[in-house]
Design a protein around this motif. Structure first.
Motif, PDB file in Angstrom:
ATOM      1  N   MET A   1      49.224   5.864  62.848  1.00  0.00           N
ATOM      2  CA  MET A   1      49.862   4.555  62.945  1.00  0.00           C
ATOM      3  C   MET A   1      48.972   3.607  63.747  1.00  0.00           C
ATOM      4  N   CYS A   2      48.628   2.474  63.138  1.00  0.00           N
ATOM      5  CA  CYS A   2      47.837   1.449  63.820  1.00  0.00           C
ATOM      6  C   CYS A   2      48.720   0.210  63.961  1.00  0.00           C
ATOM      7  N   GLU A   3      49.225  -0.016  65.150  1.00  0.00           N
ATOM      8  CA  GLU A   3      50.242  -1.046  65.375  1.00  0.00           C
ATOM      9  C   GLU A   3      49.676  -2.448  65.560  1.00  0.00           C
TER      10      GLU A   3
ATOM     11  N   TYR B   1      46.055  -0.795  68.239  1.00  0.00           N
ATOM     12  CA  TYR B   1      47.161  -1.405  68.986  1.00  0.00           C
ATOM     13  C   TYR B   1      46.764  -2.836  69.325  1.00  0.00           C
ATOM     14  N   LYS B   2      47.724  -3.653  69.679  1.00  0.00           N
ATOM     15  CA  LYS B   2      47.451  -5.059  69.982  1.00  0.00           C
ATOM     16  C   LYS B   2      46.580  -5.159  71.225  1.00  0.00           C
TER      17      LYS B   2
END
Length: 241
Positions: free
Chosen positions: A36-38, A90-91
């Motif tokens: 998962m790459c948020e 991630y952000k």
């Protein structure tokens, strides 16, 4: 889909390649389980942020180069390098943490095959793809398009239709004089020019990119990263690169 799964299995273990956890099937679909790459993708990021500084662009392209070198070491060319296929885990992550994803059009070039399929996204396709005779050098061209966009905010080859885009690519003359190129360093422009070399045999090789003075200035502040990139460059000689 089976080819993509086999390629994903071959490409595990690199921090700049999205992690593949496996797959399962039901009666109608094959489902891939991926990291998962948020943080979204690089295209969304650039739309929100605008063009990158030279240091930011150098760090971002260095991360993608590392991923592509890893792929080439294993005989895999991506064939569809573009911002939508580059993920932020991630952000507000470092540009050095970018992840290469989407291997749906990737291909095995380890047997020296010359390819003739029209694969890729029009804005990022290398000239030799249009003449239906190419190899893994197309990935360096696409990396050059990526770097160009990150530095100035628009693509080097464009048009009102796909045919016009292809004609612009065939001419192979990226504009390095209009705004904001007058404020971008000569070293950055030199690297872009050599990555977007129309003749694939005169185009920079992957191992040439990290040695370029612009990359040395903006990326290799620490010996650990420099050693990592040099080791990958040596390994990439085994298959392609």
């Amino acid at each position: 889909m089976r080819t993509e799964i086999s390629i994903f299995e071959r490409l595990q273990g690199h921090p700049n390649v999205v992690e593949f956890h496996g797959y399962f099937e039901d009666d109608e679909h094959i489902h891939l389980l991926l990291e998962m790459c948020e943080g979204g993708d690089l295209c969304e990021h650039l739309q929100q942020k605008g063009r990158l500084s030279e240091r930011e662009a150098a760090q971002a392209i260095a991360a993608i180069i590392k991923a592509v070198m890893f792929c080439h070491e294993r005989g895999v060319m991506h064939r569809d390098l573009k911002p939508e296929n580059i993920l932020l885990p991630y952000k507000n992550c470092s540009y050095m943490d970018l992840k290469l994803a989407d291997f749906g059009t990737a291909a095995d070039f380890s047997h020296g095959k010359i390819f003739d399929e029209m694969e890729g996204t029009p804005l990022y396709i290398a000239p030799e793809v249009l003449t239906r005779s190419y190899d893994e050098k197309v990935d360096v061209w696409s990396l050059g398009v990526l770097l160009y966009i990150m530095l100035c905010g628009y693509p080097p080859f464009n048009g009102e239709s796909v045919d016009e885009i292809f004609q612009s690519i065939k001419r192979g003359r990226p504009n390095l004089t209009d705004y904001p190129w007058s404020s971008i360093s000569l070293e950055a422009k030199d690297l872009v020019k050599n990555m977007l070399q129309k003749n694939p045999y005169r185009r920079f090789k992957l191992r040439d990119l990290s040695a370029h003075p612009w990359m040395q200035e903006y990326v290799f502040a620490g010996d650990e990263l420099k050693t990592d990139m040099q080791a990958q460059a040596l390994n990439s000689l085994v298959v392609g690169g």
